[in-house]
Design a protein around this motif. Structure first.
Motif, PDB file in Angstrom:
ATOM      1  N   TYR A 237      39.289  -8.459  -4.554  1.00 11.15           N
ATOM      2  CA  TYR A 237      38.447  -7.429  -5.166  1.00 11.15           C
ATOM      3  C   TYR A 237      38.434  -6.166  -4.317  1.00 11.15           C
ATOM      4  O   TYR A 237      38.709  -6.206  -3.129  1.00 11.15           O
TER       5      TYR A 237
ATOM      6  N   GLY B 107      35.708  -3.691  -5.254  1.00 14.27           N
ATOM      7  CA  GLY B 107      34.336  -3.173  -5.297  1.00 14.27           C
ATOM      8  C   GLY B 107      33.573  -3.670  -6.503  1.00 14.27           C
ATOM      9  O   GLY B 107      33.744  -4.819  -6.934  1.00 14.27           O
ATOM     10  N   GLY B 108      32.779  -2.759  -7.055  1.00 17.19           N
ATOM     11  CA  GLY B 108      31.798  -3.121  -8.073  1.00 17.19           C
ATOM     12  C   GLY B 108      32.362  -3.863  -9.282  1.00 17.19           C
ATOM     13  O   GLY B 108      31.743  -4.808  -9.774  1.00 17.19           O
TER      14      GLY B 108
ATOM     15  N   VAL C 290      32.949  -7.432  -8.261  1.00 20.87           N
ATOM     16  CA  VAL C 290      31.681  -8.133  -8.029  1.00 20.87           C
ATOM     17  C   VAL C 290      31.043  -8.509  -9.360  1.00 20.87           C
ATOM     18  O   VAL C 290      30.561  -9.627  -9.563  1.00 20.87           O
TER      19      VAL C 290
ATOM     20  N   TRP D  26      23.472 -13.653  -4.222  1.00 22.16           N
ATOM     21  CA  TRP D  26      23.072 -12.483  -3.434  1.00 22.16           C
ATOM     22  C   TRP D  26      21.744 -12.648  -2.717  1.00 22.16           C
ATOM     23  O   TRP D  26      21.349 -11.770  -1.957  1.00 22.16           O
TER      24      TRP D  26
ATOM     25  N   ARG E  13      28.864   1.035  -0.325  1.00 19.42           N
ATOM     26  CA  ARG E  13      29.597   1.053  -1.588  1.00 19.42           C
ATOM     27  C   ARG E  13      30.974   1.639  -1.347  1.00 19.42           C
ATOM     28  O   ARG E  13      31.280   2.064  -0.235  1.00 19.42           O
TER      29      ARG E  13
ATOM     30  N   LYS F 107      30.143   9.396  -5.222  1.00 16.90           N
ATOM     31  CA  LYS F 107      29.003   8.642  -4.694  1.00 16.90           C
ATOM     32  C   LYS F 107      28.313   9.363  -3.530  1.00 16.90           C
ATOM     33  O   LYS F 107      27.249   8.966  -3.103  1.00 16.90           O
TER      34      LYS F 107
ATOM     35  N   ASP G 219      32.525  -5.902   2.982  1.00 17.12           N
ATOM     36  CA  ASP G 219      32.936  -6.983   2.086  1.00 17.12           C
ATOM     37  C   ASP G 219      31.674  -7.685   1.593  1.00 17.12           C
ATOM     38  O   ASP G 219      30.558  -7.213   1.838  1.00 17.12           O
ATOM     39  N   MET G 220      31.833  -8.797   0.915  1.00 17.61           N
ATOM     40  CA  MET G 220      30.649  -9.450   0.355  1.00 17.61           C
ATOM     41  C   MET G 220      29.703  -9.952   1.443  1.00 17.61           C
ATOM     42  O   MET G 220      28.496 -10.010   1.244  1.00 17.61           O
TER      43      MET G 220
ATOM     44  N   GLY H  73      27.803  -7.011   2.580  1.00 16.76           N
ATOM     45  CA  GLY H  73      26.923  -6.678   1.454  1.00 16.76           C
ATOM     46  C   GLY H  73      25.701  -7.588   1.428  1.00 16.76           C
ATOM     47  O   GLY H  73      24.567  -7.109   1.327  1.00 16.76           O
TER      48      GLY H  73
ATOM     49  N   GLU I 248      27.815   7.361 -12.164  1.00 16.07           N
ATOM     50  CA  GLU I 248      27.654   5.944 -11.815  1.00 16.07           C
ATOM     51  C   GLU I 248      27.337   5.185 -13.108  1.00 16.07           C
ATOM     52  O   GLU I 248      26.245   5.273 -13.634  1.00 16.07           O
TER      53      GLU I 248
ATOM     54  N   GLY J 106      26.298   0.606 -11.314  1.00 15.17           N
ATOM     55  CA  GLY J 106      25.936   0.289  -9.928  1.00 15.17           C
ATOM     56  C   GLY J 106      25.227  -1.039  -9.988  1.00 15.17           C
ATOM     57  O   GLY J 106      24.492  -1.327 -10.942  1.00 15.17           O
ATOM     58  N   THR J 107      25.478  -1.895  -9.000  1.00 14.90           N
ATOM     59  CA  THR J 107      24.761  -3.174  -9.001  1.00 14.90           C
ATOM     60  C   THR J 107      24.173  -3.488  -7.634  1.00 14.90           C
ATOM     61  O   THR J 107      23.312  -4.361  -7.539  1.00 14.90           O
ATOM     62  N   SER J 108      24.614  -2.796  -6.579  1.00 15.85           N
ATOM     63  CA  SER J 108      24.145  -3.209  -5.255  1.00 15.85           C
ATOM     64  C   SER J 108      22.622  -3.112  -5.162  1.00 15.85           C
ATOM     65  O   SER J 108      21.979  -3.978  -4.566  1.00 15.85           O
TER      66      SER J 108
ATOM     67  N   LYS K  13      20.437  -6.066  -5.994  1.00 11.48           N
ATOM     68  CA  LYS K  13      20.422  -7.234  -5.108  1.00 11.48           C
ATOM     69  C   LYS K  13      19.259  -7.204  -4.125  1.00 11.48           C
ATOM     70  O   LYS K  13      19.023  -8.175  -3.423  1.00 11.48           O
TER      71      LYS K  13
HETATM   72  C1  LIG Z   1      27.337  -5.221  -5.007  1.00 12.46           C
HETATM   73  C2  LIG Z   1      28.596  -4.804  -4.373  1.00 12.46           C
HETATM   74  C3  LIG Z   1      29.309  -3.715  -4.890  1.00 12.46           C
HETATM   75  C4  LIG Z   1      28.818  -2.903  -6.053  1.00 12.46           C
HETATM   76  O1  LIG Z   1      28.051  -1.847  -5.555  1.00 12.46           O
HETATM   77  P1  LIG Z   1      27.696  -0.544  -6.381  1.00 12.46           P
HETATM   78  O2  LIG Z   1      26.239  -0.425  -6.320  1.00 12.46           O
HETATM   79  O3  LIG Z   1      28.169  -0.779  -7.786  1.00 12.46           O
HETATM   80  O4  LIG Z   1      28.408   0.564  -5.728  1.00 12.46           O
HETATM   81  C5  LIG Z   1      30.510  -3.366  -4.283  1.00 12.46           C
HETATM   82  N1  LIG Z   1      30.987  -4.048  -3.230  1.00 12.46           N
HETATM   83  C6  LIG Z   1      30.329  -5.094  -2.701  1.00 12.46           C
HETATM   84  C7  LIG Z   1      30.907  -5.822  -1.533  1.00 12.46           C
HETATM   85  C8  LIG Z   1      29.119  -5.504  -3.258  1.00 12.46           C
HETATM   86  O5  LIG Z   1      28.469  -6.533  -2.720  1.00 12.46           O
END
Ligand SMILES: *Cc1c(COP(=O)(O)O)cnc(C)c1O
Length: 687
Positions: A108, A110-111, A114, A399, A477, A483, A548-549, A552, A571, A574-576, A579
């Motif tokens: 992977y 990124g987003g 994930v 997460w 991110r 961003k 990386d995860m 994260g 955006e 976005g998911t970070s 979490k």
């Molecule tokens: C959650 C996560 C993302 C996604 O983040 P965004 O908020 O969409 O930028 C990207 N990379 C990792 C390692 C993550 O854990």
């Protein structure tokens, strides 16, 4: 008879069985057991359970308490795998270019990855019958390190299949599954690897096969790298090879979910099948459309692959001949204006045109996408463009840190079983302030230990001075320029003043990768490194290498504030930020992506929400947002954190934490997301 000598192998058998299924990636208890077997091997391998089985500690294996724990986790594993599937759900094939399942499987960037990984895990938990298809990116994306001037450099580390949960895909005949695909005029063999994600199966296509010409073998090794020709070829392998692989495995799913445009060539293979079965072209297209759905993931124009006529013809000439469709007409399927010879082939257009349903990934992104793709539905008012939305969510069990999970279980109950229930999370409002605040401090402290250790070990060593009682802000991110990672430092003296305040300081932790070809993104990383070295910053700003995860997970657990400041409305979701709420973290974010749906006025902070930014230049928008960000920190975030009562509790801050925990986890979990896909996208209404 020596019972202990007997116990060892059985415990190992159970552990090996668990290790073969990335189910462990959302079982902190399972990961903990593997780590205890061989902590050094675990750490060296990016926390890979399989790496600990080579030379497990015999003393640990012989412990009765260890054995009991293995038995408990094993029984949970078997119960989860044996649960019945949802009989009301269609059978889904899910296609995506990348999947983030765990840091030890770097498939992977990124987003998007994930999101896809979390989708598979929730599908497994919810019993949705889903088979997924991707590429075996042996070298993954890249490993990041920083040189002495703080510039990003990249390295590739190949995955060792021998110590991974990947196994070669075997067909119903017991032979290795292989399919043939044309890349231009060359026919190549595509192999496949399978990884089990709980009850979900993921197949990863691989061109590195005997018989494949040497220059094509490494085509599927790396993600998003190489020129346009490499790109279209990867996408042919994914889309066309993917459907052929499903057939070779005897599978014909009810629905094909195209997760982003990279896989949209799958519609051409489905079309070929229908034409071959004797349908005329209109009926064949209708039949393909009745089974495919499409999700778009970005309003950034460069995120939509476009191929010019020459490349498309070189790649699809032979397929066009076998379909009996002239190349220009095939090309029209990917054009907004069919018949316009100057228009390139666009993968998103192909996906949207050939799918019965298209959606964006947040409410705002749905609206932005209706504007963006309006021309595909000429004559319709923009509000009636048939692009809806399903807002992204995160797989909470993956997460949520172990410490936070235990806190939630003790004080709220079985949060995993109740994760989609608003009423369950609403009870977070009754948590005792002092317990919640103590939990927050210990999560912050554990993370700062992690950050100190990592910063001291990385290529460009840093010596941060992070303090466990200081307001801690996280930003991690991809370093795409929209961003705006260094936005806070646009007015550098003002930002430094906040960071270096004697009594109410701020500390910030950054992480993130720029695409190896994105010099602008690398400039932003370098700019942040300069901030880390500013004499007045005094170790309070850190940049962690190789996001990386694992980084994260550590960051979303430990930071008090999760900062997101993209240039609105770029955006998509976005998911970070989704979490952090289970850890009592608060979002401080631009009104973009998912946040306008999540923010309720008291569960974090939102800035830049008015519509006027549409009329501003990028420069003006950046100036305004940077100013709003500083103002919000100065006037609200910092005082709320440091205004503590006589027992040392920041009462208003803790109230916000509770409000975030009460309102966000259930609404932005990938269980809710996958259930929405099932109910509103996969199930066909009115059919
Ligand atoms: C959650 C996560 C993302 C996604 O983040 P965004 O908020 O969409 O930028 C990207 N990379 C990792 C390692 C993550 O854990």
């Amino acid at each position: 008879m020596n019972l202990q000598a007997h116990a060892g192998p059985q415990v190992l058998d159970m552990l090996s069985e668990i290790a073969g299924n990335v189910w462990w990636s959302w079982s902190p208890e399972a990961l903990d057991l593997f780590e205890r077997l061989d902590p050094a091997a675990f750490a060296r391998s990016r926390n890979n359970p399989l790496a600990t089985l080579a030379d497990p500690d015999p003393e640990v294996l012989a412990q009765a308490s260890f054995r009991e724990r293995v038995e408990r986790v094993y029984s949970e594993f078997r119960t989860d795998l044996a649960a019945p599937l949802d009989p009301g759900s269609p059978r889904v094939a899910y296609f995506c270019m990348e999947y983030a399942l765990h840091e030890s499987l770097p498939l992977y960037s990124g987003g998007l990855g994930v999101l896809a990984g979390d989708h598979l895990k929730s599908a497994s938990d919810l019993g949705i019958p889903l088979v997924a298809v991707g590429l075996f990116l042996r070298d993954g994306y890249f490993t990041q390190y920083f040189d002495e001037v703080g510039r990003q450099q990249d390295r590739s580390d190949a995955l060792e299949t021998g110590s991974s949960p990947l196994v070669r895909t075997v067909g119903p005949d017991g032979e290795l599954a292989r399919v043939r695909v044309h890349l231009g005029d060359t026919e190549v063999t595509v192999g496949s690897w399978t990884v089990q994600v709980g009850r979900t199966t993921l197949h990863l296509l691989d061109l590195d096969e005997e018989g494949t010409p040497a220059e094509l073998r490494d085509l599927t090794h790396r993600l998003y790298q190489g020129g346009m020709e490499a790109r279209i070829r990867k996408e042919i392998v994914l889309g066309i090879g993917g459907v052929r692989l499903l057939r070779a495995l005897g599978l014909s799913p009810d629905v094909y979910h195209m997760n982003e445009g990279h896989c949209a060539f799958l519609t051409l293979e489905l079309l070929r099948e229908e034409l071959e079965a004797g349908l005329d072209r209109d009926d064949a297209v209708a039949k393909v459309r009745s089974r495919t759905v499409f999700t778009t993931h970005t309003p950034v124009p460069a995120g939509h692959d476009r191929f010019d006529y020459e490349l498309f013809e070189a790649s699809f000439g032979s397929m066009a001949r076998s379909l009996g469709i002239p190349v220009p007409e095939l090309m029209d399927l990917g054009r907004i204006h069919p018949g316009d010879p100057g228009e390139p082939f666009n993968m998103t257009v192909l996906g949207m045109r050939m799918a019965r349903s298209s959606n964006g990934v947040s409410q705002l992104h749905g609206a932005v996408s209706r504007h963006m793709w309006h021309d595909l539905w000429p004559g319709r008012p923009v509000e009636e463009v048939p692009v809806g939305h399903v807002t992204n969510g995160v797989h909470l069990a993956t997460w949520t840190s172990r410490a936070a999970s235990e806190f939630l279980t003790t004080h709220l109950g079985d949060w995993k079983a109740n994760q989609m229930e608003a009423d369950f999370w609403a009870r977070a409002r009754n948590l005792p302030d002092e317990l919640l605040w103590a939990c927050r401090r210990s999560l912050r402290e554990a993370f700062l230990d992690f950050a100190h250790r990592r910063a001291g070990e990385q290529t460009l060593r840093q010596t941060p001075r992070l303090d466990p009682d200081t307001l801690t802000i996280g930003f991690a991110r991809r370093f795409a320029t929209y961003k705006r990672a260094p936005l806070l430092f646009r007015d550098l003296p003002a930002a430094i003043e906040l960071i270096s305040d004697d009594t109410r300081p701020l500390q910030l932790v950054f992480a993130g990768k720029a695409h190896p070809d994105d010099e602008g993104g690398k400039d932003l990383i370098q700019e942040l490194h300069e901030v880390t070295r500013h004499p007045d910053v005094n170790g309070r700003v850190v940049f962690l290498e190789d996001y990386d995860m694992a980084i994260g997970r550590a960051m979303v657990a430990g930071c008090d504030v999760w900062l997101n400041n993209p240039r609105r409305p770029m955006e998509a979701s976005g998911t970070s930020g989704q979490k952090v709420a289970v850890h009592g973290g608060l979002n401080l974010a631009i009104a973009d992506g998912w946040w306008p749906e999540g923010y309720n006025g008291s569960n974090g902070w939102m800035i830049g929400e008015d519509e006027s930014s549409a009329h501003l230049s990028e420069e003006e928008q950046d100036d305004r947002d940077a100013r709003l960000l500083l103002e919000t920190l100065r006037a609200e975030v910092i005082p709320t954190f440091y205004e503590q009562d006589e027992w040392g509790i920041p009462v208003r801050w803790v109230a916000r934490m509770k409000e975030a925990m009460a309102t966000l986890p259930h609404a932005f979990s990938s269980h809710r997301m996958v259930r929405d896909y099932r109910d509103t996208i996969y199930l066909r209404h009115g059919a």
